[in-house]
Design a protein around this motif. Structure first.
Motif, PDB file in Angstrom:
ATOM      1  N   VAL A 116     -85.246 -20.302  43.128  1.00 28.99           N
ATOM      2  CA  VAL A 116     -86.451 -19.958  43.105  1.00 28.99           C
ATOM      3  C   VAL A 116     -87.113 -19.786  41.790  1.00 28.99           C
ATOM      4  O   VAL A 116     -86.607 -18.973  40.879  1.00 28.99           O
ATOM      5  CB  VAL A 116     -86.589 -18.425  43.817  1.00 28.99           C
ATOM      6  N   GLY A 168     -90.903 -34.323  44.095  1.00 28.59           N
ATOM      7  CA  GLY A 168     -91.597 -33.093  44.563  1.00 28.59           C
ATOM      8  C   GLY A 168     -92.806 -33.248  45.405  1.00 28.59           C
ATOM      9  O   GLY A 168     -93.163 -34.131  45.710  1.00 28.59           O
ATOM     10  N   THR A 203     -93.652 -20.535  44.773  1.00 31.64           N
ATOM     11  CA  THR A 203     -94.616 -20.189  45.567  1.00 31.64           C
ATOM     12  C   THR A 203     -95.602 -19.289  44.630  1.00 31.64           C
ATOM     13  O   THR A 203     -95.166 -18.595  43.837  1.00 31.64           O
ATOM     14  CB  THR A 203     -94.383 -19.275  46.826  1.00 31.64           C
ATOM     15  N   THR A 252     -91.916 -27.647  46.193  1.00 34.17           N
ATOM     16  CA  THR A 252     -90.493 -28.006  46.562  1.00 34.17           C
ATOM     17  C   THR A 252     -89.950 -29.280  46.002  1.00 34.17           C
ATOM     18  O   THR A 252     -90.791 -29.959  45.632  1.00 34.17           O
ATOM     19  CB  THR A 252     -90.327 -27.888  48.084  1.00 34.17           C
ATOM     20  N   THR A 256     -87.727 -24.245  44.765  1.00 37.71           N
ATOM     21  CA  THR A 256     -89.051 -23.993  45.511  1.00 37.71           C
ATOM     22  C   THR A 256     -89.682 -22.995  44.529  1.00 37.71           C
ATOM     23  O   THR A 256     -89.024 -22.117  43.845  1.00 37.71           O
ATOM     24  CB  THR A 256     -88.446 -23.162  46.833  1.00 37.71           C
ATOM     25  N   PRO A 290     -82.045 -23.600  47.756  1.00 33.97           N
ATOM     26  CA  PRO A 290     -82.529 -23.936  46.604  1.00 33.97           C
ATOM     27  C   PRO A 290     -82.861 -22.682  45.665  1.00 33.97           C
ATOM     28  O   PRO A 290     -82.841 -21.593  45.950  1.00 33.97           O
ATOM     29  CB  PRO A 290     -84.070 -24.499  47.120  1.00 33.97           C
ATOM     30  N   VAL A 347     -96.999 -24.097  47.921  1.00 32.45           N
ATOM     31  CA  VAL A 347     -95.621 -24.163  47.872  1.00 32.45           C
ATOM     32  C   VAL A 347     -95.306 -25.465  47.195  1.00 32.45           C
ATOM     33  O   VAL A 347     -95.733 -26.519  47.676  1.00 32.45           O
ATOM     34  CB  VAL A 347     -95.115 -24.041  49.206  1.00 32.45           C
TER      35      VAL A 347
END
Length: 671
Positions: free
Chosen positions: A52, A70, A108, A86, A106, A50, A84
């Motif tokens: 970032v 998501g 974070t 995703t 993704t 994925p 997080v």
């Protein structure tokens, strides 16, 4: 029902280990499927890496409607506001670190309240619970625990429970019979009163050992039961344990012998150890000749495994004392092949001979087995005992069982005497076959059997009267003449042996007198007569050659009987033996010819009665000889028609070398 369907129904079930669950094929497939699932769980298929992103960029995509789905997951390891994100975009507008276009992303970082509110407004993000360290650990370790536990259940536990693993390979296979289930006592054993008296003191010792110890008496360490098969050796051993109310261990001699050297010896040691733990008890070794055969005999030397097992048995029997309350009982029908060290005092101190039952013993055995069978009032067990000389206890039990089955097939509520007679004829001479002869052959067999019956009735001195004459084929014979001894015949004087030879010739002479020709129907008669005559000359000393045994053979037991012979007579003596045997046969042939000629009228009437009724009784033969006609009524013994499935079976063709014969030897048992 077809034979294939019948075989499927009677197909035995698959064997199962004594303990534990069976190793099912379905469980193996379940283990394979779970293992494959665990592998895919731990190593999922590779997907594109994925992209970032930062959280703000994700929020902008959500506001523009470019997010397909998501997830929002709080990460407790990074702090209270650490999250997080995703998901996937609607189109591959992103690039990962490898430069590949992808939809997955993704992000974070810290998620503020305003960003969270904007993501919730897009209605494409779903919140998930926080991931803890314990959850992550279980997610990675749980598949290994499931797979390892399943393999342990299927294989390791299975081997241990089956008793066949490497750790239990040398354990004893002796089975312990419970005292509460199927208890057998002396009342269930009949026909061997002397043997029960021999072993009764063992019962007293197990009940009260101090009674013998006070006066210094020592009970035998081992008892060897010797006798033909089916005489009740195992049953008597169980009765000893039942009377004494002690544990009973049963094992076969073949259970000690294995392919690997040392396993049998280990099992012997473990068996005696189990006996000491359960003392007082009985250990019964059936067919001990499988492990106790003489050492160092036979071609090519001995058997290392069997001899080591025997050595261990000898040492263990010397190493324990009867004060411990462990008594060994063994059974065999071949005591001649046992090792001499096994039979010496201190091991098997006592031999108990269990022979075939006499007439009183047979009646007692029949009464024991008749408890479970509904008998009619006309069944006389004493008459059945008279008509079954030479039969063992197992054969007598089988006789009554066959009679019960036959009565049930004929839709009877009780077993009648006719059913017992039919069952005895079936066991001794085979099934009846009614469609193997035409009229010409039936007349020939009728004359043949009439000759046997008339001669036997004339020569009988009251000890062996004619019982039944029939021209119904059974087994390999097309007819039979049976006689019922009034007592057990233990000795056979010369006169009786000569009468037997004369009676055996009656069928051949009757055929010659009526047809002027011979047939092969007298094959068995001539063979039997020759055997008796040769035994009279060579073994019994009943000839002009004097009391000399000239039939001695030295047979090698371990190589097989009649393989090696030692001839101890000269050619001149052998010629004299042949002449003496021929003289006996020829003289009795002439004697039989004279008897039949003098009673030709009775011969014709007996044959006519056989052609009309197929079976007549011995009293009818005596009435023809005495009154010239049958006085008492003849009861038809033709069995009723059986179901079509049985009646449709084709009859077997008779053996050409034994077209007819007679029966009624004092030892009619095939065993």
């Amino acid at each position: 029902m077809s034979d294939n369907e019948d075989n499927k129904k009677r197909r035995p079930l698959k064997s199962m280990p004594p303990d534990g669950f069976p190793l099912k094929t379905g469980l193996i497939w379940v283990a394979i499927i779970l293992a494959i699932a665990a592998i895919f769980w731990l190593n999922p298929p590779k997907t594109p890496q994925p992209a970032v992103l930062n959280i703000q960029r994700v929020v902008e995509f959500a506001q523009e409607g470019k997010i397909a789905n998501g997830y929002i997951r709080s990460d407790a390891t990074g702090g209270r506001d650490w999250s997080v994100l995703t998901g996937e975009t609607t189109e591959p507008i992103l690039q990962n670190s490898a430069g590949t276009a992808t939809k997955a992303f993704t992000a974070t970082g810290r998620l503020t309240d305003s960003n969270l509110e904007q993501l919730q407004k897009s209605k494409v993000f779903i919140e998930k619970p926080a991931t803890t360290a314990m959850t992550q650990l279980l997610y990675n370790v749980l598949p290994f625990i499931v797979v390892i536990g399943l393999l342990y259940f299927l294989f390791v536990r299975q081997l241990k429970s089956a008793g066949k693993g490497a750790l239990s390979f040398g354990k004893s296979r002796a089975k312990m019979l419970t005292r509460d289930k199927d208890r057998i006592t002396f009342s269930d054993v009949a026909g061997c009163d002397e043997a029960k008296e021999e072993v009764s003191e063992v019962v007293e010792f197990l009940k009260d050992p101090k009674k013998f110890q006070k006066i210094g008496g020592r009970i035998p360490k081992g008892i060897l039961m010797v006798g033909p098969p089916g005489t009740g050796k195992t049953l008597l051993a169980k009765a000893i344990a039942g009377e004494a109310d002690v544990p009973f261990f049963s094992i076969s001699g073949s259970d000690f012998v294995e392919m690997f050297v040392g396993v049998g010896a280990s099992r012997v040691r473990d068996m005696f150890e189990q006996g000491r733990k359960n003392a007082p008890c009985l250990i019964f070794i059936d067919e001990i000749d499988a492990v106790g055969r003489q050492r160092g005999a036979g071609l090519g030397g001995g058997n290392d495994e069997r001899e080591q097992t025997l050595n261990s048995l000898l040492v263990e029997m010397d190493g324990f004392d009867t004060q411990e309350g462990v008594i060994i009982i063994a059974a065999t029908n071949r005591p001649d092949v046992l090792d001499s060290a096994l039979l010496r005092p201190g091991r098997f101190d006592r031999q108990v001979s269990i022979d075939l039952p006499d007439i009183i013993g047979r009646e007692q055995i029949l009464r024991v087995h008749a408890r479970r069978i509904t008998l009619s009032d006309n069944v006389d067990l004493g008459v059945i005992a008279r008509g079954t000389p030479g039969l063992s206890g197992a054969e007598l039990a089988n006789l009554l069982n066959e009679a019960a089955l036959l009565a049930a097939r004929r839709n009877k509520k009780k077993v009648e005497m006719a059913d017992v007679d039919e069952a005895r004829d079936k066991l001794l001479w085979g099934l009846s076959r009614r469609r193997v002869m035409d009229d010409a052959e039936k007349r020939l067999v009728a004359w043949h059997e009439a000759g046997h019956a008339v001669v036997q009735a004339v020569l009988d001195d009251g000890t062996m009267p004619v019982h039944k004459v029939t021209i119904i084929p059974r087994g390999q014979s097309l007819g039979s003449t049976t006689y019922l001894p009034t007592k057990d015949i233990l000795t056979r004087p010369k006169k009786r042996l000569l009468d037997e030879i004369t009676m055996a010739m009656g069928g051949r002479i009757a055929e010659e007198l009526v047809t002027g020709d011979f047939s092969n129907g007298a094959y068995g008669d001539i063979k039997q007569a020759t055997r008796i005559a040769r035994a009279m000359v060579c073994d019994y000393g009943m000839s002009e050659l004097g009391p000399i045994a000239m039939g001695e053979n030295q047979d090698t037991v371990f190589l097989g009987r009649d393989i090696t012979r030692s001839q101890h007579i000269s050619e001149d003596t052998a010629r004299k033996v042949d002449i003496a045997v021929s003289d006996i046969l020829n003289s009795q042939y002439k004697r039989c010819e004279t008897i039949i000629t003098e009673h030709r009228t009775a011969l014709d009437k007996v044959a006519a009665a056989l052609l009309e009724h197929e079976t007549i009784e011995g009293r009818h033969v005596l009435e023809i000889l005495k009154h010239g006609e049958i006085k008492s009524p003849i009861v038809s013994v033709r069995p009723p028609k059986l179901p079509p499935a049985d009646a449709a079976k084709p009859a077997d063709k008779p053996a050409p070398e034994s077209a007819a014969g007679h029966a009624g030897s004092p030892e009619p048992s095939p065993a």
